[in-house]
Design an enzyme around this catalytic site. Structure first.
Site, PDB file in Angstrom:
ATOM      1  N   GLU A 279      13.166  11.135  -3.730  1.00 25.22           N
ATOM      2  CA  GLU A 279      11.700  10.994  -3.624  1.00 25.22           C
ATOM      3  C   GLU A 279      11.320  10.499  -2.229  1.00 25.22           C
ATOM      4  OE1 GLU A 279       9.528  12.132  -5.907  1.00 25.22           O
ATOM      5  OE2 GLU A 279      11.370  12.791  -6.852  1.00 25.22           O
ATOM      6  N   TRP A 282      11.255  13.392  -0.102  1.00 22.13           N
ATOM      7  CA  TRP A 282       9.994  14.147  -0.224  1.00 22.13           C
ATOM      8  C   TRP A 282       8.965  13.586   0.761  1.00 22.13           C
ATOM      9  CZ3 TRP A 282       8.450  18.630  -2.010  1.00 22.13           C
ATOM     10  CH2 TRP A 282       9.148  19.245  -3.064  1.00 22.13           C
ATOM     11  N   TRP A 311     -12.631  29.939  -4.626  1.00 25.22           N
ATOM     12  CA  TRP A 311     -12.756  28.683  -5.374  1.00 25.22           C
ATOM     13  C   TRP A 311     -14.156  28.624  -5.982  1.00 25.22           C
ATOM     14  CZ3 TRP A 311      -8.219  26.455  -5.958  1.00 25.22           C
ATOM     15  CH2 TRP A 311      -7.259  26.544  -4.950  1.00 25.22           C
ATOM     16  N   ASN A 346       2.744   9.154 -10.332  1.00 28.76           N
ATOM     17  CA  ASN A 346       2.992  10.476  -9.740  1.00 28.76           C
ATOM     18  C   ASN A 346       2.746  11.619 -10.724  1.00 28.76           C
ATOM     19  OD1 ASN A 346       3.999  12.340  -7.677  1.00 28.76           O
ATOM     20  ND2 ASN A 346       5.715  12.592  -9.091  1.00 28.76           N
ATOM     21  N   TRP A 364      -8.872  22.547  -3.528  1.00 29.38           N
ATOM     22  CA  TRP A 364      -8.026  21.353  -3.498  1.00 29.38           C
ATOM     23  C   TRP A 364      -8.502  20.318  -2.474  1.00 29.38           C
ATOM     24  CZ3 TRP A 364      -5.404  20.690   1.215  1.00 29.38           C
ATOM     25  CH2 TRP A 364      -5.339  21.820   2.046  1.00 29.38           C
ATOM     26  N   TRP A 387      -1.340  17.722  -2.925  1.00 34.53           N
ATOM     27  CA  TRP A 387      -2.456  18.591  -3.313  1.00 34.53           C
ATOM     28  C   TRP A 387      -2.107  20.054  -3.096  1.00 34.53           C
ATOM     29  CZ3 TRP A 387      -6.492  18.108  -6.331  1.00 34.53           C
ATOM     30  CH2 TRP A 387      -6.852  16.810  -6.704  1.00 34.53           C
TER      31      TRP A 387
HETATM   32  C1  LIG Z   1      -1.838  15.196  -5.676  1.00 32.63           C
HETATM   33  C2  LIG Z   1      -0.906  14.142  -5.123  1.00 32.63           C
HETATM   34  C3  LIG Z   1      -1.370  13.238  -4.191  1.00 32.63           C
HETATM   35  C4  LIG Z   1      -0.505  12.257  -3.667  1.00 32.63           C
HETATM   36  N1  LIG Z   1      -0.990  11.367  -2.731  1.00 32.63           N
HETATM   37  C5  LIG Z   1      -0.170  10.438  -2.198  1.00 32.63           C
HETATM   38  C6  LIG Z   1      -0.629   9.522  -1.202  1.00 32.63           C
HETATM   39  O1  LIG Z   1      -1.785   9.572  -0.734  1.00 32.63           O
HETATM   40  N2  LIG Z   1       0.232   8.559  -0.770  1.00 32.63           N
HETATM   41  C7  LIG Z   1       1.518   8.484  -1.214  1.00 32.63           C
HETATM   42  O2  LIG Z   1       2.258   7.614  -0.762  1.00 32.63           O
HETATM   43  N3  LIG Z   1       1.991   9.374  -2.104  1.00 32.63           N
HETATM   44  C8  LIG Z   1       1.195  10.330  -2.630  1.00 32.63           C
HETATM   45  N4  LIG Z   1       1.685  11.194  -3.579  1.00 32.63           N
HETATM   46  C9  LIG Z   1       3.112  11.145  -3.938  1.00 32.63           C
HETATM   47  C10 LIG Z   1       3.481  10.232  -5.123  1.00 32.63           C
HETATM   48  O3  LIG Z   1       2.638  10.490  -6.198  1.00 32.63           O
HETATM   49  C11 LIG Z   1       3.428   8.753  -4.773  1.00 32.63           C
HETATM   50  O4  LIG Z   1       4.113   8.507  -3.576  1.00 32.63           O
HETATM   51  C12 LIG Z   1       4.063   7.907  -5.876  1.00 32.63           C
HETATM   52  O5  LIG Z   1       3.417   8.119  -7.094  1.00 32.63           O
HETATM   53  C13 LIG Z   1       3.979   6.444  -5.504  1.00 32.63           C
HETATM   54  O6  LIG Z   1       4.527   5.664  -6.515  1.00 32.63           O
HETATM   55  P1  LIG Z   1       5.839   4.794  -6.276  1.00 32.63           P
HETATM   56  O7  LIG Z   1       5.695   4.005  -5.029  1.00 32.63           O
HETATM   57  O8  LIG Z   1       6.099   4.059  -7.534  1.00 32.63           O
HETATM   58  O9  LIG Z   1       6.908   5.929  -6.044  1.00 32.63           O
HETATM   59  P2  LIG Z   1       8.480   5.970  -6.329  1.00 32.63           P
HETATM   60  O10 LIG Z   1       8.684   6.968  -7.395  1.00 32.63           O
HETATM   61  O11 LIG Z   1       9.060   4.623  -6.512  1.00 32.63           O
HETATM   62  O12 LIG Z   1       9.036   6.629  -4.977  1.00 32.63           O
HETATM   63  C14 LIG Z   1       9.344   5.821  -3.825  1.00 32.63           C
HETATM   64  C15 LIG Z   1       8.531   6.280  -2.639  1.00 32.63           C
HETATM   65  O13 LIG Z   1       8.860   7.620  -2.305  1.00 32.63           O
HETATM   66  C16 LIG Z   1       7.700   8.289  -1.825  1.00 32.63           C
HETATM   67  N5  LIG Z   1       7.379   9.377  -2.757  1.00 32.63           N
HETATM   68  C17 LIG Z   1       7.629   9.445  -4.081  1.00 32.63           C
HETATM   69  N6  LIG Z   1       7.238  10.626  -4.571  1.00 32.63           N
HETATM   70  C18 LIG Z   1       6.718  11.322  -3.553  1.00 32.63           C
HETATM   71  C19 LIG Z   1       6.141  12.616  -3.442  1.00 32.63           C
HETATM   72  N7  LIG Z   1       6.045  13.449  -4.471  1.00 32.63           N
HETATM   73  N8  LIG Z   1       5.687  13.007  -2.229  1.00 32.63           N
HETATM   74  C20 LIG Z   1       5.784  12.197  -1.146  1.00 32.63           C
HETATM   75  N9  LIG Z   1       6.327  10.954  -1.208  1.00 32.63           N
HETATM   76  C21 LIG Z   1       6.787  10.532  -2.385  1.00 32.63           C
HETATM   77  C22 LIG Z   1       6.562   7.277  -1.812  1.00 32.63           C
HETATM   78  O14 LIG Z   1       6.492   6.698  -0.532  1.00 32.63           O
HETATM   79  C23 LIG Z   1       7.042   6.274  -2.858  1.00 32.63           C
HETATM   80  O15 LIG Z   1       6.481   4.987  -2.685  1.00 32.63           O
HETATM   81  C24 LIG Z   1       0.830  12.197  -4.108  1.00 32.63           C
HETATM   82  C25 LIG Z   1       1.291  13.118  -5.053  1.00 32.63           C
HETATM   83  C26 LIG Z   1       0.432  14.072  -5.568  1.00 32.63           C
HETATM   84  C27 LIG Z   1       0.949  15.044  -6.596  1.00 32.63           C
END
Ligand SMILES: Cc1cc2nc3c(=O)[nH]c(=O)nc-3n(C[C@H](O)[C@H](O)[C@H](O)COP(=O)(O)OP(=O)(O)OC[C@H]3O[C@@H](n4cnc5c(N)ncnc54)[C@H](O)[C@@H]3O)c2cc1C
Length: 457
Positions: A279, A282, A311, A346, A364, A387
């Protein structure tokens, strides 16, 4: 001659190469500078949650800098162009020998840095940018033919090779700089257009809180992360995103304990830590995509053919989505969680984003902007990437015909209704009429995508 540390997205002492280099200047004295640019932040759709978290984290960082004898100057201007002028003014006023900052990837930020470089060169001051947002710099991960990766899995494989090969940088112990007779400025609690956010009481800003959060996560939840991370009703992810977004913790600091415990190769880590590392990759991927594709910073879709998509303009539908009144209880619960806490799980971000872009067929970019204004962890590349993934316009996106059914998602990931109960006031299953028919709107979305494809082929 002191060094100037221009603080941007790196509010931390640990794993901060700009700070480390500034402390190695010949005179051993350093001035910190933070430039608030509320006008530019407004243009970039930042909201009070992100700005309040940033300012509070900056205040905590100020006290850590004080222990290193680094005064923090705070300037408030409007735009990026003003920031460039201020940096040069401060550097000249204090006869700094050089300016150090962390590298930022956005087009506007890069244009600003270009202007700073020119201005500083004119007055004979060096400008050094250091990689500090990513574990591996984006130019180090390329295909065999030297192009950038477009798809996540091969990117991650190449990224992991680098990760194993280069290892993580060692922990740096800093000795305090020589003190300067310069007073620090107070850090504001709010800025014009960004009133202090009431939801901040749920969050502890700054690096030390990030470390506590990380340690709590590593002590147990990480073990079952690969299973629990999809369950919004379980506190199974790290919730570190707000700190990562403002740079109050580096991804390197997150990964170092795992390398120490499980070795250098993430493929040999247990499933929980291995999935969590993925993650974080990602997060790197979306920065990488942004770095290699200026289209992203211009808010254009990565898949050019999707520019032809028709859209829908649906103000009522959009308002219902924003306010959590769609009548689809899992979608509404996600939106209520966002509005109340500034954060959304997420899986819920995926469900709500897909509902907006597919079932409502709303562009979007409207959802992207709404999230930006309300997320405490707003991070342009991750939000844009998420997005574009949900809208099927991204570089490595969900295929347009694979559309989540939110009710099915609810059964799978919130089986006991706990999440929906927690976030929907007065919840009882299936009592509100949905604003759309899920089957018909799914069909409509697939048709619209097919149509766009036909126009471009
Ligand atoms: C529509 C949409 C919008 C999003 N907007 C943001 C945003 O503005 N800021 C943001 O930090 N993340 C965003 N994310 C990614 C993800 O949802 C969040 O990073 C995550 O939910 C944060 O929770 P956590 O810290 O517990 O993540 P954990 O699951 O603990 O993951 C650890 C870290 O990995 C990174 N990470 C995890 N999943 C993703 C992912 N899919 N994409 C990119 N980085 C990821 C984050 O920095 C996160 O804190 C978005 C995802 C979607 C689908």
């Amino acid at each position: 001659m002191p060094e100037l540390l221009w603080i941007r997205n790196d509010l931390r002492i640990a794993d901060n190469p700009a700070l480390t280099m500034a402390l190695q200047g010949t005179d051993r004295s350093v001035i910190g500078l933070f430039v608030c640019t509320p006008g530019a932040w407004k243009q970039d759709d930042w909201g009070s949650p992100r700005v309040t978290f940033l300012l509070e984290s900056l205040r905590e960082y100020q006290s850590s800098l004080r222990k290193l004898n680094i005064p923090l100057l705070v300037r408030i201007v409007d735009s990026h162009a003003d920031a460039a002028r201020v940096v040069q003014d401060v550097a000249s006023l204090h006869s700094c020998s050089s300016v150090h900052a962390g590298l930022e990837f956005g087009l506007h930020e890069q244009a600003r840095d270009q202007e700073v470089a020119t201005r500083l060169a004119d007055v004979g001051i060096a400008f050094h940018l250091h990689h500090d947002q990513m574990v591996i710099p984006p130019e180090n991960v390329l295909t065999k033919t030297g192009t950038s990766f477009k798809v996540f899995t091969p990117f991650r494989n190449a990224w992991n090779k680098q990760f194993i090969g280069s290892g993580l940088p060692p922990v740096v112990e800093h000795t305090p700089a020589d003190p300067l007779d310069i007073a620090s400025d107070p850090v504001p609690s709010e800025l014009d257009g960004f009133p202090a956010w009431a939801g901040m009481s749920r969050w502890n800003p700054g690096h030390h809180a990030a470390l506590r959060q990380l340690n709590r996560f590593l002590s147990n939840p990480i073990g079952s992360y690969h299973v629990d991370r999809n369950r919004p009703d379980i506190d199974g992810s790290s919730s570190l995103s707000p700190w990562l977004a403002v740079g109050a913790i580096s991804p390197i600091s997150c990964l170092r304990p795992l390398v120490q415990e499980h070795g250098p190769d993430p493929q040999h880590w247990p499933a929980g830590p291995g999935t969590w590392q993925s993650e974080l990759v990602w997060r790197e991927f979306y920065r990488y995509v942004m770095h290699h594709n200026p289209r992203v910073s211009m808010r254009m879709p990565m898949q050019e053919w999707t520019e032809q998509l028709q859209w829908r303009k649906d103000d009522d539908g959009f308002a219902a989505w924003c306010e959590g009144r769609t009548g689809i209880d899992i979608v509404d619960a996600g939106m209520h969680q966002l509005l109340e806490t500034g954060w959304m799980h997420n899986r819920m971000r995926m469900i709500t984003a897909m509902f907006l872009t597919k079932n409502l067929l709303i562009d979007w970019r409207h959802g992207e902007r709404f999230f930006a204004r309300h997320l405490v962890d707003y991070d342009f590349p991750s939000n844009n990437g998420g997005w574009q993934w949900a809208a099927s316009t991204g570089t490595d996106a969900a295929p347009y015909f694979r559309i989540f059914n939110p009710e099915r998602q609810a059964v799978l990931f919130d089986p006991d209704h706990e999440y929906r109960q927690r976030w929907n006031p007065g919840f009882s299953p299936m009592t509100t009429p949905p604003i759309v028919n899920l089957v018909e709107t799914r069909r409509r979305a697939i048709e619209a995508f097919k149509q766009a494809r036909t126009v471009t082929s």
